[in-house]
Design a protein around this motif. Structure first.
Motif, PDB file in Angstrom:
ATOM      1  N   LEU A  74       0.841  -1.195   0.000  1.00 10.03           N
ATOM      2  CA  LEU A  74       0.000   0.000   0.000  1.00 10.03           C
ATOM      3  C   LEU A  74       0.882   1.252   0.000  1.00 10.03           C
ATOM      4  N   GLU A  75       1.945   1.195   0.775  1.00  7.81           N
ATOM      5  CA  GLU A  75       2.866   2.346   0.804  1.00  7.81           C
ATOM      6  C   GLU A  75       3.487   2.569  -0.575  1.00  7.81           C
ATOM      7  N   GLY A  76       3.874   1.475  -1.194  1.00  8.27           N
ATOM      8  CA  GLY A  76       4.466   1.562  -2.530  1.00  8.27           C
ATOM      9  C   GLY A  76       3.516   2.217  -3.526  1.00  8.27           C
ATOM     10  N   ILE A  77       2.254   1.837  -3.434  1.00  7.44           N
ATOM     11  CA  ILE A  77       1.239   2.391  -4.341  1.00  7.44           C
ATOM     12  C   ILE A  77       1.092   3.894  -4.121  1.00  7.44           C
ATOM     13  N   TYR A  78       0.994   4.284  -2.861  1.00  7.15           N
ATOM     14  CA  TYR A  78       0.839   5.707  -2.573  1.00  7.15           C
ATOM     15  C   TYR A  78       2.086   6.496  -2.954  1.00  7.15           C
ATOM     16  N   GLU A  79       3.232   5.875  -2.789  1.00 10.39           N
ATOM     17  CA  GLU A  79       4.466   6.571  -3.176  1.00 10.39           C
ATOM     18  C   GLU A  79       4.553   6.787  -4.683  1.00 10.39           C
ATOM     19  N   MET A  80       3.843   5.943  -5.434  1.00 15.42           N
ATOM     20  CA  MET A  80       3.806   6.156  -6.881  1.00 15.42           C
ATOM     21  C   MET A  80       2.839   7.271  -7.260  1.00 15.42           C
ATOM     22  N   GLY A  81       2.136   7.775  -6.256  1.00 16.06           N
ATOM     23  CA  GLY A  81       1.200   8.870  -6.518  1.00 16.06           C
ATOM     24  C   GLY A  81      -0.193   8.398  -6.913  1.00 16.06           C
ATOM     25  N   PHE A  82      -0.478   7.132  -6.718  1.00 17.31           N
ATOM     26  CA  PHE A  82      -1.824   6.651  -7.024  1.00 17.31           C
ATOM     27  C   PHE A  82      -2.710   6.940  -5.816  1.00 17.31           C
ATOM     28  N   ASN A  83      -3.779   7.670  -6.029  1.00 22.56           N
ATOM     29  CA  ASN A  83      -4.681   7.948  -4.912  1.00 22.56           C
ATOM     30  C   ASN A  83      -5.813   6.956  -4.835  1.00 22.56           C
ATOM     31  N   ARG A  84      -6.333   6.614  -5.991  1.00 24.69           N
ATOM     32  CA  ARG A  84      -7.450   5.672  -6.025  1.00 24.69           C
ATOM     33  C   ARG A  84      -7.319   4.787  -7.253  1.00 24.69           C
ATOM     34  N   PRO A  85      -8.002   3.629  -7.238  1.00 26.14           N
ATOM     35  CA  PRO A  85      -7.895   2.728  -8.390  1.00 26.14           C
ATOM     36  C   PRO A  85      -8.470   3.373  -9.656  1.00 26.14           C
ATOM     37  N   SER A  86      -7.887   3.056 -10.784  1.00 30.26           N
ATOM     38  CA  SER A  86      -8.431   3.509 -12.060  1.00 30.26           C
ATOM     39  C   SER A  86      -9.708   2.728 -12.330  1.00 30.26           C
ATOM     40  N   LYS A  87     -10.421   3.127 -13.358  1.00 27.18           N
ATOM     41  CA  LYS A  87     -11.706   2.481 -13.661  1.00 27.18           C
ATOM     42  C   LYS A  87     -11.556   0.964 -13.832  1.00 27.18           C
ATOM     43  N   ILE A  88     -10.579   0.554 -14.621  1.00 28.44           N
ATOM     44  CA  ILE A  88     -10.424  -0.881 -14.859  1.00 28.44           C
ATOM     45  C   ILE A  88      -9.947  -1.571 -13.570  1.00 28.44           C
ATOM     46  N   GLN A  89      -9.141  -0.875 -12.789  1.00 30.01           N
ATOM     47  CA  GLN A  89      -8.649  -1.448 -11.530  1.00 30.01           C
ATOM     48  C   GLN A  89      -9.771  -1.627 -10.510  1.00 30.01           C
ATOM     49  N   GLU A  90     -10.719  -0.697 -10.504  1.00 30.94           N
ATOM     50  CA  GLU A  90     -11.842  -0.802  -9.552  1.00 30.94           C
ATOM     51  C   GLU A  90     -12.511  -2.171  -9.654  1.00 30.94           C
TER      52      GLU A  90
END
Ligand code: ADP
Length: 441
Positions: A74-90
């Motif tokens: 989760l930390e890695g994801i936030y460090e990449m600047g992703f705030n929320r899942p994209s449409k396909i990721q949702e």
């Protein structure tokens, strides 16, 4: 190295141009897309789920927290600047991360977050304490494999024990070596060698199998068969995920052959339209005349950024030299550049460092025309039979979605090519306004 793999490919091209050209083209195009993409491509459409077990409810997530990931991930994801899942990721992520694991086929255009989704899946399933390959991801080329590997490294930055290695030609590992990396990314041929010839990889221990860029893969007969061979050796309970940026039936047929009992999800691509584009043409005698017409545009309206399409590399060179002599800041995209060089030029242009981009058709993919005020066809796009190439015309000047800004397009047309222009006009008449003559002084 990157360069030497590139050279190997060129030899193929010369020996067997017909067979390898389309494949190289698609793979390069995909690489170019990756190199220049810095953010998500959003879509106005909803994700369609084409097949699923009716007894299992479909659910989607609006945040990464809901996925109950490992803290480091989760930390890695936030460090990449992703705030929320994209449409396909949702939609894809809850399915991919479900227990028991689900098999998935996902189609959505490049830039919608597919890579991030399956990298997340691999990182969350892998056991860092176990030192053997557990996830296998197939990619069409070395360069594309490396791009995916970079995402694994970024997203998994905090997952200290998880490592990646590349099963690609050139990465020579002695027979029987014990591979400790948990994630293997490779091209099909080398992966097979690693499994059967060199005994480096035990497919029976793989728990997540990803086939990325399936549409690029199926363009090469060899890859298709090799991927099937690999898939057949995997254990029954291995999770299988397949991704494609395009939607052709052939891809789906191949996908269903490889992926057992899949859920299929699809995010439609935004359609290109010409509704917001004002189109003009200049009647010109010759190339000098076309240049004068171009100067006319600059003399009469304020141009933000412009893309000018030429037919040949020679024309593109000539035109950019003329423009530079006239004091314009011009960059030129041409076929002899490497993919990396092309990506760098496109990026500079996107950042507004140059106002004019002169290009031939082959190089212009990946350019986002939304920010460009005018597009100039220095020559109308035609196919080999000298018929208008409607598709290319649309891609050069069209915009996507309802929110596409207004655009302006100019066509430089010799008198004998006027019928081509008329055919283009007719072809798009349903959703475009007529192409008007522009004053040429
Ligand atoms: P695809 O594999 O469909 O081409 P990627 O996974 O490469 O798409 O994502 C495209 C771009 O969007 C990349 O720059 C990636 O870092 C970024 N991205 C992916 N998922 C997200 C997200 N949830 N939030 C913000 N950016 C994202």
């Amino acid at each position: 190295t990157l360069r030497s793999v590139g050279k190997v490919k060129m030899t193929f091209l010369k020996q067997d141009g017909v067979l390898y050209l389309p494949f190289l083209d698609l793979a390069e195009n995909s690489l170019l897309n990756k190199l220049i993409r810095k953010s998500l491509v959003e879509s106005n459409y909803q994700v369609e789920v084409l097949q699923r077990d009716p007894s299992s409810p479909l659910f989607s997530v609006k945040s990464f927290e809901e996925l109950r990931l490992k803290k480091e991930l989760l930390e890695g994801i936030y460090e990449m600047g992703f705030n929320r899942p994209s449409k396909i990721q949702e939609t894809a992520l809850p399915m991919i991360l479900a227990d028991p694991p689900q098999n998935l086929i996902a189609q959505s255009q490049s830039g919608t977050g597919k890579t991030a989704a399956f990298v997340l899946a691999m990182l969350s399933r892998v056991n860092g304490a176990e030192k053997f390959p557990q996830c296998l991801c197939l990619a069409p080329t070395y360069e594309l494999a490396v791009q995916t590997g970079k995402v694994v490294e970024k997203m998994g930055k905090r997952c200290v024990n998880i490592r990646v290695t590349y099963a690609v030609r050139g990465n020579r590992i002695p027979r029987g070596t014990k591979i400790e990396e948990q994630i293997i990314i490779g091209t099909p041929g080398t992966v097979l060698d690693w499994c059967f010839k060199l005994k480096l990889l035990d497919l029976k221990k793989i728990s997540v199998f990803v086939l990325d860029e399936a549409d690029v893969m199926i363009d090469t007969q060899g890859f298709l068969d090799q991927s099937v061979r690999i898939q057949r050796t995997l254990p029954q309970d291995c999770q299988m995920l397949l991704f494609s940026a395009t939607f052709e039936d052939a891809v789906l047929r191949f996908a269903e052959q490889i992926i057992l009992d899949p859920i299929i999800i699809k995010l439609r691509r935004e359609e290109m339209t010409l509704t917001n584009i004002r189109q003009y043409y200049f009647l010109c005698e010759n190339i000098q005349d076309k240049y004068k017409a171009l100067c006319n545009i600059y003399g009469s309206i304020t141009v933000g950024q412009a893309i000018i399409f030429c037919q040949t590399r020679r024309n593109a060179k000539w035109l950019s030299q003329e423009l530079i002599l006239d004091g314009h800041e011009v960059s030129i995209l041409s076929g002899e550049l490497t993919v990396e060089q092309r990506a760098a030029i496109i990026q500079r242009f996107r950042e507004g460092k140059e106002k004019v981009l002169v290009t031939t058709n082959v190089c212009a993919r990946g350019i986002d025309v939304e920010q460009v005020t005018i597009v100039v066809n220095f020559k109308l796009p035609t196919n080999q039979l000298h018929c208008p190439d409607f598709e290319t015309y649309l891609h050069r000047i069209g915009r996507t979605g309802r929110f596409g800004k207004k655009g302006l397009a100019f066509n430089m047309v010799e008198r004998h090519n006027l019928p081509l222009l008329r055919r283009i006009e007719e072809h798009f008449s349903e959703y475009s306004i007529p192409i008007k003559p522009a004053l040429h002084v």
